[in-house]
Design a protein around this motif. Structure first.
Motif, PDB file in Angstrom:
ATOM      1  N   ILE A 110      -5.357  -7.304  26.537  1.00 28.74           N
ATOM      2  CA  ILE A 110      -5.273  -8.129  27.734  1.00 28.74           C
ATOM      3  C   ILE A 110      -5.027  -7.310  29.001  1.00 28.74           C
ATOM      4  O   ILE A 110      -5.627  -7.560  30.064  1.00 28.74           O
ATOM      5  CB  ILE A 110      -4.175  -9.222  27.571  1.00 28.74           C
ATOM      6  CG1 ILE A 110      -4.300 -10.267  28.687  1.00 28.74           C
ATOM      7  CG2 ILE A 110      -2.798  -8.611  27.509  1.00 28.74           C
ATOM      8  CD1 ILE A 110      -5.466 -11.177  28.518  1.00 28.74           C
ATOM      9  N   GLY A 111      -4.186  -6.296  28.916  1.00 26.61           N
ATOM     10  CA  GLY A 111      -3.856  -5.498  30.101  1.00 26.61           C
ATOM     11  C   GLY A 111      -5.054  -4.754  30.680  1.00 26.61           C
ATOM     12  O   GLY A 111      -5.370  -4.899  31.873  1.00 26.61           O
ATOM     13  N   PRO A 112      -5.762  -3.932  29.877  1.00 25.33           N
ATOM     14  CA  PRO A 112      -6.929  -3.216  30.413  1.00 25.33           C
ATOM     15  C   PRO A 112      -8.014  -4.146  30.942  1.00 25.33           C
ATOM     16  O   PRO A 112      -8.643  -3.847  31.959  1.00 25.33           O
ATOM     17  CB  PRO A 112      -7.435  -2.414  29.208  1.00 25.33           C
ATOM     18  CG  PRO A 112      -6.260  -2.277  28.313  1.00 25.33           C
ATOM     19  CD  PRO A 112      -5.462  -3.520  28.506  1.00 25.33           C
ATOM     20  N   LEU A 113      -8.223  -5.301  30.267  1.00 25.87           N
ATOM     21  CA  LEU A 113      -9.282  -6.208  30.702  1.00 25.87           C
ATOM     22  C   LEU A 113      -8.952  -6.834  32.048  1.00 25.87           C
ATOM     23  O   LEU A 113      -9.809  -6.917  32.947  1.00 25.87           O
ATOM     24  CB  LEU A 113      -9.513  -7.292  29.652  1.00 25.87           C
ATOM     25  CG  LEU A 113     -10.097  -6.823  28.316  1.00 25.87           C
ATOM     26  CD1 LEU A 113     -10.202  -7.982  27.334  1.00 25.87           C
ATOM     27  CD2 LEU A 113     -11.466  -6.176  28.528  1.00 25.87           C
ATOM     28  N   LYS A 114      -7.704  -7.274  32.213  1.00 32.48           N
ATOM     29  CA  LYS A 114      -7.335  -7.876  33.495  1.00 32.48           C
ATOM     30  C   LYS A 114      -7.338  -6.849  34.622  1.00 32.48           C
ATOM     31  O   LYS A 114      -7.747  -7.146  35.750  1.00 32.48           O
ATOM     32  CB  LYS A 114      -5.958  -8.533  33.381  1.00 32.48           C
ATOM     33  CG  LYS A 114      -5.986  -9.847  32.609  1.00 32.48           C
ATOM     34  CD  LYS A 114      -4.681 -10.605  32.765  1.00 32.48           C
ATOM     35  CE  LYS A 114      -4.793 -12.016  32.180  1.00 32.48           C
ATOM     36  NZ  LYS A 114      -3.552 -12.785  32.383  1.00 32.48           N
ATOM     37  N   ARG A 115      -6.901  -5.618  34.301  1.00 31.55           N
ATOM     38  CA  ARG A 115      -6.908  -4.575  35.325  1.00 31.55           C
ATOM     39  C   ARG A 115      -8.347  -4.225  35.729  1.00 31.55           C
ATOM     40  O   ARG A 115      -8.637  -4.022  36.915  1.00 31.55           O
ATOM     41  CB  ARG A 115      -6.200  -3.318  34.788  1.00 31.55           C
ATOM     42  CG  ARG A 115      -6.183  -2.144  35.765  1.00 31.55           C
ATOM     43  CD  ARG A 115      -5.521  -2.511  37.065  1.00 31.55           C
ATOM     44  NE  ARG A 115      -5.480  -1.371  37.992  1.00 31.55           N
ATOM     45  CZ  ARG A 115      -5.350  -1.473  39.296  1.00 31.55           C
ATOM     46  NH1 ARG A 115      -5.246  -2.672  39.880  1.00 31.55           N
ATOM     47  NH2 ARG A 115      -5.312  -0.407  40.059  1.00 31.55           N
ATOM     48  N   ALA A 116      -9.258  -4.205  34.756  1.00 33.71           N
ATOM     49  CA  ALA A 116     -10.666  -3.926  35.057  1.00 33.71           C
ATOM     50  C   ALA A 116     -11.237  -4.973  36.000  1.00 33.71           C
ATOM     51  O   ALA A 116     -11.968  -4.649  36.944  1.00 33.71           O
ATOM     52  CB  ALA A 116     -11.486  -3.874  33.766  1.00 33.71           C
ATOM     53  N   LEU A 117     -10.859  -6.238  35.782  1.00 31.79           N
ATOM     54  CA  LEU A 117     -11.373  -7.312  36.623  1.00 31.79           C
ATOM     55  C   LEU A 117     -10.702  -7.336  37.996  1.00 31.79           C
ATOM     56  O   LEU A 117     -11.291  -7.811  38.965  1.00 31.79           O
ATOM     57  CB  LEU A 117     -11.207  -8.655  35.913  1.00 31.79           C
ATOM     58  CG  LEU A 117     -12.153  -8.854  34.721  1.00 31.79           C
ATOM     59  CD1 LEU A 117     -11.774 -10.093  33.923  1.00 31.79           C
ATOM     60  CD2 LEU A 117     -13.602  -8.943  35.194  1.00 31.79           C
ATOM     61  N   GLU A 118      -9.479  -6.836  38.075  1.00 28.22           N
ATOM     62  CA  GLU A 118      -8.853  -6.690  39.388  1.00 28.22           C
ATOM     63  C   GLU A 118      -9.627  -5.682  40.237  1.00 28.22           C
ATOM     64  O   GLU A 118      -9.842  -5.873  41.434  1.00 28.22           O
ATOM     65  CB  GLU A 118      -7.400  -6.215  39.230  1.00 28.22           C
ATOM     66  CG  GLU A 118      -6.437  -7.278  38.741  1.00 28.22           C
ATOM     67  CD  GLU A 118      -5.038  -6.707  38.532  1.00 28.22           C
ATOM     68  OE1 GLU A 118      -4.808  -5.552  38.973  1.00 28.22           O
ATOM     69  OE2 GLU A 118      -4.200  -7.377  37.922  1.00 28.22           O
TER      70      GLU A 118
END
Length: 514
Positions: A445-453
């Protein structure tokens, strides 16, 4: 015996003078054929005569036979080393190419110094020696010869131009600025004078002075197409894009068959984020010079910036066709070609530059695209060993290893890519997707949300997050599904745009739009 031979010698000298005067008259009246015939006859009577050989050189140069003229002048000074005019004629021929040919500059300097030895006060020889020394980058020597000129001659624009070039060549900025100011104020200033100082001012990065000088020369006599282009480039270097654009448009109008001003205008358009305008200028240039590979390549490169992939492929393929041995074109074609076609270009590129890590990286990516995973890993591993390509190579290695199901090894490569170049959304998205594939949802969840940020339109991260919400029954799934559907539609539209073939209308400098 002396009394008996004296009248004969006198008659011979008189006959020689009459012959020379006759030939000189024929040259002055442009009877070059007659002069040549007279010289042929005279040289049988007076062989190895420097004066006649000098006249032979004059006839040759006026007939357009430069090499024959140089040979004749060289023989003239060989047979009569004190013939000053022959030394000057020899120097004038060499000065035609002295600005770009070191040997010609050396020969011209030698000839002018020999002429000066015969007449130390001769202004042409002193100025010529100074010019030749300038081309030899002997700036202090050049200045020393200029000092031999009288004050009135030193004030002339052509002399001030050499002084300006010498001063900047010696890194004497203050003296150079003083000479440039005197040059700009000269009443006899011509474009050709500014051209003399151009290389030195360019090397000193003094576009400001070039703009002043070319503008001043333009007040005396309208600049040529080349002069206008130099003025426009100086204005561009000064950050005056609109003025540069207007000047370069005038340069093109002055010489409508020239492509260089159009390329300059395209560059200025790109600097102003006018990619469509740049494409129009380059299309116009290609219409003028369809066999110029560099124009096809530049056109393709702008297409890539505009994400017109299909059009870029066509243009860069044309560049490769026109210049099949250009390694840069081959490398770029290898990065934009489809499937196994890419490897054909990249194989040739690596044969030309076998140790270039960019070739390893591009080959690895091409193999990955066609699922030749073992080959991809081999090439990408080579690219990862070089610091210039390491960050990208580790990223693509992570993708290749993921495709092989080697998730832990893939994560190690992606972490290395993130360490070398932190916060790249594509790296984070791949990491999140691998964690999802390993069912480590909390880690994903962390890497995916950061990528979308970092990149709200990242397709991999958006799709992986949607699947993750589905697996975890997260209430955000419905909203994410809407976002992903919109992103998928946008991506399909972008693909259609990338694949479309456009017809870029050649942009005239008088057009307001491409």
């Amino acid at each position: 015996m002396l009394l008996c031979t004296s009248p004969l010698a006198h008659a011979q000298r008189a006959g020689y003078r009459e012959t020379v005067l006759k030939i000189q008259g024929q040259i002055e009246s442009s009877d070059l054929r007659g002069a040549q015939a007279s010289l042929d006859s005279a040289m049988k009577l007076y062989p190895n005569d420097g004066g006649l050989e000098n006249l032979l050189g004059v006839v040759a140069i006026q007939s357009g036979h430069r090499d024959a003229a140089k040979k004749a002048f060289s023989l003239a000074v060989l047979h009569d080393p004190k013939l000053m005019g022959a030394w000057q004629n020899l120097a004038r021929i060499d000065m035609e190419t002295a600005d770009h040919d070191p040997k010609s500059a050396d020969d011209a300097f030698r000839a002018y110094t020999r002429a000066l030895a015969l007449d130390p006060s001769d202004p042409e020889s002193a100025y010529g020696a100074a010019m030749a020394a300038l081309w030899r980058k002997q700036y202090a020597v050049s200045l020393s010869y200029l000092q031999k000129l009288d004050a009135e001659t030193r004030a002339k624009a052509r002399v001030q131009a050499v002084m300006c070039a010498d001063a900047f060549g010696l890194n004497h900025g203050s003296a150079g600025e003083h000479a440039a100011a005197a040059l700009a104020a000269s009443s006899d200033l011509l474009e050709s004078d500014v051209m003399l100082a151009l290389p030195a001012l360019r090397a000193a990065h003094r576009a400001d002075l070039l703009e002043v000088l070319f503008s001043a020369a333009n007040l005396h006599q309208p600049l040529s197409a080349q002069g206008l282009r130099m003025l426009g480039l100086a204005q561009e270097a000064e950050g005056k894009r609109q003025q540069a654009k207007e000047t370069l448009e005038k340069a093109y109008e002055a010489e409508p068959t020239a492509t260089a001003p159009l390329v300059d205008l395209a560059r200025i358009a790109l600097a102003g984020n006018d990619q469509q305008g740049a494409l129009g200028y380059l299309a116009h240039a290609r219409a003028i010079a369809p066999n110029d590979a560099s124009l096809a390549y530049e056109y393709g490169f702008v297409c890539l910036q505009m994400k017109l992939l299909r059009e870029a492929q066509v243009a860069i393929a044309d560049a490769v066709r026109l210049a099949p041995e250009n390694p840069d074109y081959l490398l770029t074609m290898g990065t934009v070609a489809n499937g196994s076609d890419a490897l054909r270009y990249l194989d040739k590129y690596r044969a030309m530059r076998p140790d270039d890590p960019a070739g390893f990286l591009a080959s690895g990516i091409a193999c990955l695209d066609i699922s030749h995973l073992d080959d991809a890993v081999a090439w990408l591993s080579k690219a990862a060993a070089n610091e210039k390509t390491a960050a990208s190579a580790h990223f693509y290695l992570g993708r290749a290893l993921k495709e092989q199901g080697k998730f832990q090894a893939a994560l190690a490569e992606l972490r290395q890519a993130d360490r070398l170049h932190p916060d790249r959304p594509e790296v984070l998205a791949e990491m999140g997707e691998i964690y999802f594939s390993m069912k480590q949802y909390s880690d994903a969840i962390g890497p995916l949300k950061r990528a979308l940020e970092l990149d709200p339109e990242n397709y991999v991260a958006s799709y992986a997050l949607l699947r993750l919400y589905g697996q975890t029954n997260d209430p955000q799934r419905a909203e994410q599904a809407k976002r992903f559907a919109a992103l998928r539609t946008q991506r399909e539209d972008q693909y259609r745009d990338a694949m479309r073939v456009i017809e870029a209308r050649p942009r005239s400098v008088t057009d307001s739009a491409p």
